[in-house]
Design an enzyme around this catalytic site. Structure first.
Site, PDB file in Angstrom:
ATOM      1  N   ASP A   1      48.456  45.451  13.574  1.00  0.00           N
ATOM      2  CA  ASP A   1      47.062  45.899  13.583  1.00  0.00           C
ATOM      3  C   ASP A   1      46.588  45.999  12.136  1.00  0.00           C
ATOM      4  OD1 ASP A   1      44.732  46.904  15.044  1.00  0.00           O
ATOM      5  OD2 ASP A   1      45.103  48.728  13.893  1.00  0.00           O
TER       6      ASP A   1
ATOM      7  N   ARG B   1      42.341  39.772  49.176  1.00  0.00           N
ATOM      8  CA  ARG B   1      42.071  41.205  49.379  1.00  0.00           C
ATOM      9  C   ARG B   1      41.737  41.512  50.835  1.00  0.00           C
ATOM     10  NH1 ARG B   1      37.723  43.359  45.570  1.00  0.00           N
ATOM     11  NH2 ARG B   1      36.786  41.297  45.717  1.00  0.00           N
TER      12      ARG B   1
HETATM   13  C1  LIG Z   1      37.891  43.655  50.486  1.00  0.00           C
HETATM   14  S1  LIG Z   1      36.771  42.472  50.984  1.00  0.00           S
HETATM   15  C2  LIG Z   1      37.381  41.018  50.243  1.00  0.00           C
HETATM   16  C3  LIG Z   1      36.326  39.995  49.994  1.00  0.00           C
HETATM   17  C4  LIG Z   1      36.799  38.695  49.394  1.00  0.00           C
HETATM   18  N1  LIG Z   1      37.870  38.084  50.111  1.00  0.00           N
HETATM   19  C5  LIG Z   1      37.160  38.874  47.949  1.00  0.00           C
HETATM   20  O1  LIG Z   1      38.351  38.882  47.608  1.00  0.00           O
HETATM   21  O2  LIG Z   1      36.256  38.993  47.147  1.00  0.00           O
HETATM   22  C6  LIG Z   1      37.156  42.249  52.688  1.00  0.00           C
HETATM   23  C7  LIG Z   1      36.245  41.269  53.364  1.00  0.00           C
HETATM   24  O3  LIG Z   1      36.712  41.055  54.701  1.00  0.00           O
HETATM   25  C8  LIG Z   1      35.597  41.047  55.562  1.00  0.00           C
HETATM   26  N2  LIG Z   1      36.006  41.480  56.899  1.00  0.00           N
HETATM   27  C9  LIG Z   1      36.471  42.684  57.268  1.00  0.00           C
HETATM   28  N3  LIG Z   1      36.742  42.671  58.581  1.00  0.00           N
HETATM   29  C10 LIG Z   1      36.454  41.444  59.044  1.00  0.00           C
HETATM   30  C11 LIG Z   1      36.539  40.824  60.294  1.00  0.00           C
HETATM   31  N4  LIG Z   1      36.997  41.502  61.359  1.00  0.00           N
HETATM   32  N5  LIG Z   1      36.181  39.552  60.409  1.00  0.00           N
HETATM   33  C12 LIG Z   1      35.720  38.857  59.339  1.00  0.00           C
HETATM   34  N6  LIG Z   1      35.630  39.395  58.113  1.00  0.00           N
HETATM   35  C13 LIG Z   1      35.979  40.670  57.967  1.00  0.00           C
HETATM   36  C14 LIG Z   1      34.675  42.041  54.936  1.00  0.00           C
HETATM   37  O4  LIG Z   1      33.346  41.834  55.374  1.00  0.00           O
HETATM   38  C15 LIG Z   1      34.829  41.754  53.480  1.00  0.00           C
HETATM   39  O5  LIG Z   1      33.951  40.758  53.056  1.00  0.00           O
END
Ligand SMILES: C[S@@+](CC[C@H](N)C(=O)[O-])C[C@H]1O[C@@H](n2cnc3c(N)ncnc32)[C@H](O)[C@@H]1O
Length: 966
Positions: free
Chosen positions: A443, A874
């Site tokens: 640093d 996620r």
């Molecule tokens: C934590 S977010 C992750 C979003 C994205 N995959 C990302 O990494 O930016 C979870 C996503 O899963 C979708 N989700 C949750 N339950 C669901 C379901 N039963 N069917 C379809 N999508 C779903 C939510 O709407 C949300 O957009």
């Protein structure tokens, strides 16, 4: 006449052929001047190829037998050669002018190279446009008396429709293509010679004057007669009806001589060309001058005023700590000597392809995994030049140590270096799955008038720093830490830490306002401690340097080698102490200091110093590091962690980072803009400064606040990588849940009902069945995380064999767009709940890609679209093992053998102890859980997928790739 042409042709083809080969294949980098020279050589060679036709024409008694089109080609080639040569020589002189007279404004070689190519295209376009009448008209003329057909010897009056056209044509040739470039060239060379007379050594001056003469000669002998006769002919023809055309034609032959002289211009203008030419001519015995030129060419451009020759014996490169490189030791101006000194180190260590390891102790590191925990390109370059093999893993440690806790600036620098190195040493086994043997941290800080100057945050800050340094001596300290890692039985890693620092004194010349701003506008100050780079343009501001020059650049190499010597030769005074770290064991923090073998007593020579960021006179002489070693710093940080988070949330929510301006705002101004009390705003801003989110500076007697670089990049709400929406989500959705953590732990349930007044059936359905603004807020939060982490996930694996992908729960499509950006042959379907898909248009204007499409549905109930690759980013952490099995079995049924499954989550280590971000997040989660790579593999394997790769990114999300078995 023909004899002259024959000689010219031979010299032209040999000289320019050789030049072309050297310029194209042997001269690197392709600086702007090299581009211009290539341009000049192209026109000269075209001329050389056209000359035999001219010779043949003359030998046949001026009888042109090759038809009118070839006559046009020959004529235009003549003129193009002359005028492109004139314009290119002017461009070379302007480029040298920029490099020598105005070096600060034009320092980025890549930009200049692009401009040079554009300039060449532009020159050709202008010349061909002006010469267009010669391209379109039949220039042959049959003379019945002699029974010959001339080519361009008799110019037909009807070539142009009117006298006005003729005047415009001839004047364009004279003024635009000759006189203006001539004046610019003369002016440029006069200014260059004046600057070199003031600043440079005799060799360089001599070369510049010789070059100026040769260019003048070419202009006066080759181009001037021809162009002056052109003007004279025009005037006599217009006003006296007399023609000087034959004299003009004769003078054209003089212009072709220039095509033989150009290689001499290259020789004088370009060091690299000169060196290559001398090598070719077997003058391999390179002098030190050549050596310095060689490495200087490699560094950037050949035209700099700093290309001095330095061959004096007393000027040998020495890396001794106390070796003074000061202005009084020789009559060469210090700047040139510094630059040459640096250059010569480069030349010495880079003389062979396989770099040498000069210092014997460096060879002791052979075969070890050495890691430099710094992103600084200068440190990397210094270490690379030693021949050492090492990896660069930039540290994530934030440079936010409280300077008030340190008695001296070097203690602060050493501690920061130590934290950087230890952070990397501890992260690497987890994230990179490699155990380093040695981690080097460093640093650098600059101190003046008791203030520490770090990197300027913007131009105004750079101005404040540099004006503080103007005309004064200041100190540059680099703290260096060498962490030696030993893995012991039982998975315990022991870190042996050796630290030291180096001080160098630097005196700046008095800097005028103009110079200061010119330097700031060059962009160089921005990523450098103290706001200057001594190894580059900043060297021009320096009057003298006392001590290790490389220390000012960022790494005291000589001292480093000495310390390595002590370590590896077992010197008893090695100032090392041990830290041990157990991989899976509870502890107060990641590391515990257990014993200190010996440590040089610190003799503070500065009784107080202040923090430039806070501008208060912070003097805490008692609070030294050594007297505080038993103090539980990490615990106190945890205690205050929630305050820091809430400060970030509140500042974001009130829009503090959005209202900040580059010139800085006072407390009153911020209070008005965020509509808050002055008292409260001041406390919030000071707290934000203390955790590294804002800078506080004194400028023109006012205390102002400004965003740090990090805030600018990630906290301003409309920046491309903004985390603003996610921060609001944490404040509004996660914080209330954490308020009920105790109940959550006692009851083993999530606390939605207590926090939001409603028992959740399904968190997502719950969010979406509420108001639209909730959906938007959630989508915004997901969008911001996906923007920051998406690229690393999308590029984690080679996905070239997949054509279609389905991003299951793909939300706004932010991640899908990163995938299509990274994989040109991939189309992605985003599958998410109808409420989300409905709102997706709010995120569309920013992202347009027809390869991304959207399908609404529920992944537990509806059919999931068919694809070659399924992305689960996620998703799984939100659900229990049962639900995960439900979803995976659905995907498994849709998948054919070879189909891919890309999982992106924060992966826990196998002992489920890190990263803490994942484990803390789990506290507020509904029914899901965080899992390790093995746990995810076990879940997914059950559905016929085999893991192929796991990638621990240095970003928010890691990734695993699975393939469906046959
Ligand atoms: C934590 S977010 C992750 C979003 C994205 N995959 C990302 O990494 O930016 C979870 C996503 O899963 C979708 N989700 C949750 N339950 C669901 C379901 N039963 N069917 C379809 N999508 C779903 C939510 O709407 C949300 O957009």
């Amino acid at each position: 006449m023909s004899a002259i042409y024959v000689i010219v042709t031979l010299v032209n083809v040999c000289g320019n052929g050789l030049s072309m080969w050297l310029l194209l294949f042997r001269t690197y980098p392709k600086t702007p001047s090299i581009i211009f020279m290539i341009n000049l050589t192209i026109t000269d060679l075209a001329m050389g190829l056209a000359l035999p036709f001219q010779i043949m024409y003359q030998l046949q008694g001026y009888n042109w037998t090759l038809g009118s089109s070839m006559c046009n080609v020959l004529t235009v080639t003549f003129f193009v050669n002359m005028y492109c040569s004139i314009l290119t020589m002017t461009a070379i002189s302007v480029e040298r002018y920029m490099g020598i007279v105005k070096p600060m404004r034009f320092k980025r070689a890549n930009v200049k190279t692009r401009y040079a190519i554009i300039a060449c295209i532009f020159m050709w376009a202008i010349v061909l446009a002006v010469l267009s009448p010669l391209e379109k008209t039949d220039l042959t003329f049959y003379v019945p008396e002699l029974n010959i057909t001339t080519c361009f010897d008799i110019l037909k009056k009807d070539m142009l429709p009117s006298l006005a056209h003729w005047t415009a044509f001839l004047f364009a040739m004279f003024f635009v293509l000759f006189l203006c470039p001539f004046i610019i060239t003369v002016y440029s060379y006069i200014r260059i010679i004046c600057v070199l007379i003031k600043n440079s050594n005799s060799n360089q001056k001599e070369r510049a004057v010789r070059l100026a003469f040769i260019v003048m000669f070419v202009f006066i002998v080759c181009f001037a007669p021809n162009n002056i006769l052109l003007l004279a002919h025009t005037i006599t023809k217009l006003y006296y009806k007399k023609s000087l055309y034959m004299y003009y034609k004769l003078s054209l032959s003089l212009s072709c001589i220039n095509s033989c002289l150009d290689p001499f211009i290259y020789y004088l203008a370009s060091k690299d060309f000169r060196r290559k030419m001398r090598q070719m001519l077997k003058l391999q015995n390179l002098s030190m001058v050549d050596m310095s030129e060689m490495s200087e060419c490699r560094r950037e451009s050949f035209h700099s005023a700093r290309t001095g020759s330095i061959g004096k014996a007393d000027d040998k490169p020495s890396i001794s700590r106390h070796h003074a490189v000061n202005a009084h030791a020789s009559d060469t101006p210090p700047l040139f000597r510094l630059s040459s000194w640096w250059t010569r180190i480069g030349a010495v260590v880079q003389t062979s392809e396989d770099k040498m390891v000069l210092h014997p102790v460096m060879s002791k590191l052979h075969g070890k995994l050495v890691v430099l925990a710094s992103a600084s390109p200068r440190r990397r370059e210094i270490l690379t030049n030693t021949g050492l093999r090492f990896e660069v893993v930039p540290s994530w440690f934030k440079e936010t140590l409280d300077k008030a806790l340190f008695k001296t600036p070097y203690e602060y620098a050493v501690e920061t270096a130590k934290q950087k190195a230890l952070e990397v040493a501890q992260r690497m086994p987890l994230k990179h799955l490699k155990n380093p043997d040695i981690v080097i941290g460093a640093d650098t800080v600059v101190t003046v008038d008791g203030l520490i100057l770090e990197k300027p945050v913007d131009k105004q800050d750079a101005y404040c720093m540099l004006s503080r340094l103007s005309g004064k001596e200041h100190s540059v300290y680099t703290g260096v830490v060498i962490v030696l890692c030993h893995e012991r039985e039982g998975g315990e890693t022991e870190y042996k830490v050796v630290d030291f620092y180096e001080e160098t004194k630097v005196k700046f010349a008095e800097l005028s306002e103009e110079m200061l701003w010119e330097y700031i506008n060059s962009g160089e100050p921005m990523d450098k401690a103290g706001g200057y780079g001594i190894q580059a343009l900043g060297g021009m501001l320096v009057e003298y340097v006392q001590g290790d020059f490389l220390n000012v650049v960022g790494f005291p190499l000589n001292h480093f080698c000495k310390e390595l010597g002590r370590i590896y030769n077992g010197s008893p005074e090695s100032p090392a102490y041990k830290i041990k770290c157990k991989k899976s064991q509870e502890s107060d923090g990641p590391c515990t200091s257990v014993s200190r073998l010996s440590k040089e007593a610190v003799q503070p020579d500065i009784s107080s110093f202040t923090n430039s960021d806070s501008v208060h006179n912070v003097v805490e002489p008692e609070a030294t590091k050594s007297s505080n070693e038993g103090f539980p710093h990490s615990l106190v940080e945890l205690l205050d962690g929630f305050k820091a988070s809430k400060t970030l949330f509140t500042a974001s929510k009130l829009g503090v980072f959005d209202v900040m301006s580059d010139s800085g705002l006072t407390v009153d101004e911020v209070a008005i803009q965020i509509n808050a009390s002055v008292l409260g705003t001041e406390k919030l801003l000071d707290a934000a400064v203390s955790i590294g989110l804002l800078h506080k500076l004194k400028c023109e007697d006012k205390l102002v606040y400004r965003n740090t670089e990090q805030a600018r990049q990630f906290l301003v709400s409309d920046s491309p990588l903004s985390l603003h929406a996610y921060i609001l989500h944490c404040n509004d959705m996660i914080w209330p849940l954490f308020n009920h953590l105790e109940s959550a732990v006692r009851e083993g349930t999530n606390q939605h009902e207590r926090a939001f007044g409603k028992k959740p059936e399904n968190v997502f359905q719950d969010i979406y069945f509420k108001k639209d603004d909730m959906v938007m807020r959630f989508m915004n939060a997901m969008h911001s995380i996906a923007k920051v982490s998406g690229r690393d996930v999308a590029t984690a694996f080679d996905l070239s064999r997949f054509r279609t992908a389905c991003d299951v729960g793909g939300c706004t499509g932010a991640m899908a767009y990163e995938f299509t950006k990274a994989h040109p042959d991939l189309s992605v379907i985003v599958f998410d709940l109808p409420a989300v898909i409905e709102m997706r248009s709010h995120f569309q204007p920013l992202e347009q890609d027809s390869r991304v499409s959207f399908v609404a549905g529920d992944f537990f109930k509806d059919d999931i679209p068919k694809a070659d690759l399924y992305i689960l980013a996620r998703i799984l952490h939100d659900w229990s093992d049962d639900k995960v099995h439900g979803l995976l079995s659905k995907l498994s049924k849709t998948c054919t053998p070879g189909c891919g499954l890309l999982l992106s989550e924060i992966l826990l280590d196998e002992e489920r102890t890190r990263p803490s971000r994942a484990l803390l997040q789990a506290l507020s989660m509904t029914e899901g859980s965080q899992r390790s790579a093995t746990e995810y593999s076990n879940l997914i394997r059950k559905h016929g997928f085999s893991p192929v790769h796991t990638r621990y990114t240095d970003n928010l999300l890691d990734a695993m790739l699975f393939v469906k078995d046959d």
